[in-house]
Write a protein that holds these residues in place. Structure first.
Motif, PDB file in Angstrom:
ATOM      1  N   LEU A  45      30.449  26.110  57.198  1.00  0.00           N
ATOM      2  CA  LEU A  45      30.584  24.865  57.115  1.00  0.00           C
ATOM      3  C   LEU A  45      31.870  24.177  57.282  1.00  0.00           C
ATOM      4  O   LEU A  45      31.916  23.228  57.886  1.00  0.00           O
ATOM      5  N   VAL A  46      32.873  24.993  57.152  1.00  0.00           N
ATOM      6  CA  VAL A  46      34.371  24.596  57.445  1.00  0.00           C
ATOM      7  C   VAL A  46      34.344  24.487  58.946  1.00  0.00           C
ATOM      8  O   VAL A  46      35.006  23.753  59.446  1.00  0.00           O
ATOM      9  N   ALA A  47      33.847  25.606  59.564  1.00  0.00           N
ATOM     10  CA  ALA A  47      34.023  25.458  60.873  1.00  0.00           C
ATOM     11  C   ALA A  47      33.319  24.167  61.635  1.00  0.00           C
ATOM     12  O   ALA A  47      33.879  23.715  62.536  1.00  0.00           O
ATOM     13  N   LEU A  48      32.102  23.925  61.047  1.00  0.00           N
ATOM     14  CA  LEU A  48      31.396  22.849  61.728  1.00  0.00           C
ATOM     15  C   LEU A  48      32.489  21.590  61.344  1.00  0.00           C
ATOM     16  O   LEU A  48      32.275  20.761  62.147  1.00  0.00           O
ATOM     17  N   LEU A  49      32.702  21.628  59.996  1.00  0.00           N
ATOM     18  CA  LEU A  49      33.680  20.198  59.866  1.00  0.00           C
ATOM     19  C   LEU A  49      34.912  20.103  60.695  1.00  0.00           C
ATOM     20  O   LEU A  49      35.248  18.896  61.148  1.00  0.00           O
ATOM     21  N   VAL A  50      35.554  21.145  60.975  1.00  0.00           N
ATOM     22  CA  VAL A  50      36.844  21.201  61.805  1.00  0.00           C
ATOM     23  C   VAL A  50      36.217  20.963  63.138  1.00  0.00           C
ATOM     24  O   VAL A  50      37.164  20.066  63.722  1.00  0.00           O
ATOM     25  N   GLY A  51      35.064  21.387  63.589  1.00  0.00           N
ATOM     26  CA  GLY A  51      34.842  21.439  65.046  1.00  0.00           C
ATOM     27  C   GLY A  51      34.208  19.566  65.040  1.00  0.00           C
ATOM     28  O   GLY A  51      34.703  18.884  66.304  1.00  0.00           O
ATOM     29  N   GLY A  52      33.757  19.082  64.308  1.00  0.00           N
ATOM     30  CA  GLY A  52      33.170  17.773  64.020  1.00  0.00           C
ATOM     31  C   GLY A  52      34.561  16.781  64.117  1.00  0.00           C
ATOM     32  O   GLY A  52      34.495  15.836  64.811  1.00  0.00           O
ATOM     33  N   GLY A  53      35.547  17.158  63.378  1.00  0.00           N
ATOM     34  CA  GLY A  53      36.701  16.181  63.358  1.00  0.00           C
ATOM     35  C   GLY A  53      37.499  16.248  64.528  1.00  0.00           C
ATOM     36  O   GLY A  53      37.969  15.101  65.027  1.00  0.00           O
ATOM     37  N   ALA A  54      37.387  17.405  65.256  1.00  0.00           N
ATOM     38  CA  ALA A  54      38.185  17.404  66.567  1.00  0.00           C
ATOM     39  C   ALA A  54      37.475  16.620  67.494  1.00  0.00           C
ATOM     40  O   ALA A  54      38.166  15.875  68.550  1.00  0.00           O
ATOM     41  N   VAL A  55      36.045  16.598  67.428  1.00  0.00           N
ATOM     42  CA  VAL A  55      35.600  15.790  68.479  1.00  0.00           C
ATOM     43  C   VAL A  55      35.457  14.487  68.122  1.00  0.00           C
ATOM     44  O   VAL A  55      35.718  13.520  69.021  1.00  0.00           O
ATOM     45  N   VAL A  56      35.693  14.076  66.931  1.00  0.00           N
ATOM     46  CA  VAL A  56      35.955  12.422  66.735  1.00  0.00           C
ATOM     47  C   VAL A  56      37.202  12.136  66.990  1.00  0.00           C
ATOM     48  O   VAL A  56      37.571  10.963  67.426  1.00  0.00           O
ATOM     49  N   ALA A  57      38.291  12.870  66.611  1.00  0.00           N
ATOM     50  CA  ALA A  57      39.733  12.788  67.202  1.00  0.00           C
ATOM     51  C   ALA A  57      39.620  12.712  68.507  1.00  0.00           C
ATOM     52  O   ALA A  57      40.421  11.619  69.065  1.00  0.00           O
ATOM     53  N   THR A  58      38.815  13.566  69.363  1.00  0.00           N
ATOM     54  CA  THR A  58      39.183  13.171  70.624  1.00  0.00           C
ATOM     55  C   THR A  58      38.479  11.920  71.134  1.00  0.00           C
ATOM     56  O   THR A  58      38.982  11.326  72.257  1.00  0.00           O
ATOM     57  N   LEU A  59      37.397  11.714  70.768  1.00  0.00           N
ATOM     58  CA  LEU A  59      36.789  10.344  71.115  1.00  0.00           C
ATOM     59  C   LEU A  59      37.638   9.181  70.757  1.00  0.00           C
ATOM     60  O   LEU A  59      37.709   8.279  71.679  1.00  0.00           O
ATOM     61  N   VAL A  60      38.081   9.236  69.701  1.00  0.00           N
ATOM     62  CA  VAL A  60      39.016   8.107  69.146  1.00  0.00           C
ATOM     63  C   VAL A  60      40.231   8.213  70.297  1.00  0.00           C
ATOM     64  O   VAL A  60      40.607   6.877  70.682  1.00  0.00           O
ATOM     65  N   GLU A  61      40.784   9.136  70.515  1.00  0.00           N
ATOM     66  CA  GLU A  61      41.680   9.044  71.544  1.00  0.00           C
ATOM     67  C   GLU A  61      41.622   8.798  72.769  1.00  0.00           C
ATOM     68  O   GLU A  61      42.225   7.783  73.590  1.00  0.00           O
ATOM     69  N   MET A  62      40.315   9.073  73.268  1.00  0.00           N
ATOM     70  CA  MET A  62      39.895   8.589  74.741  1.00  0.00           C
ATOM     71  C   MET A  62      39.752   7.228  74.669  1.00  0.00           C
ATOM     72  O   MET A  62      39.928   6.428  75.468  1.00  0.00           O
ATOM     73  N   MET A  63      39.100   6.692  73.474  1.00  0.00           N
ATOM     74  CA  MET A  63      38.702   5.283  73.370  1.00  0.00           C
ATOM     75  C   MET A  63      40.121   4.312  73.656  1.00  0.00           C
ATOM     76  O   MET A  63      40.139   3.248  74.096  1.00  0.00           O
ATOM     77  N   THR A  64      41.122   4.872  72.845  1.00  0.00           N
ATOM     78  CA  THR A  64      42.419   4.173  72.877  1.00  0.00           C
ATOM     79  C   THR A  64      42.888   4.348  74.188  1.00  0.00           C
ATOM     80  O   THR A  64      43.580   3.190  74.717  1.00  0.00           O
TER      81      THR A  64
END
Length: 62
Positions: free
Chosen positions: A38-57
């Motif tokens: 569960l922790v690995a999935l949360l960390v991975g999901g957070g990394a994906v969201v952060a990458t998407l936000v960074e790409m959008m900006t």
């Protein structure tokens, strides 16, 4: 037809009495592994969201 053989009453299948197994250690390991997944999935999901936000900006600036 197959002949049916019956055992005399004095012959019984051998059964060994086993003590009930303690599954607490196995359950504890399963809970810890599930928590790590569960922790690995949360960390991975957070990394994906952060990458998407960074790409959008980055795309909105260019």
């Amino acid at each position: 037809m197959a002949a049916h053989t019956t055992f005399p009453a004095s012959v019984r299948p051998a059964r060994t009495r086993r003590e009930p197994e303690d599954h607490s250690v196995r359950s504890a390991v399963a809970v810890v592994v599930a928590g790590l997944v569960l922790v690995a999935l949360l960390v991975g999901g957070g990394a994906v969201v952060a990458t998407l936000v960074e790409m959008m900006t980055w795309m909105s600036q260019g």
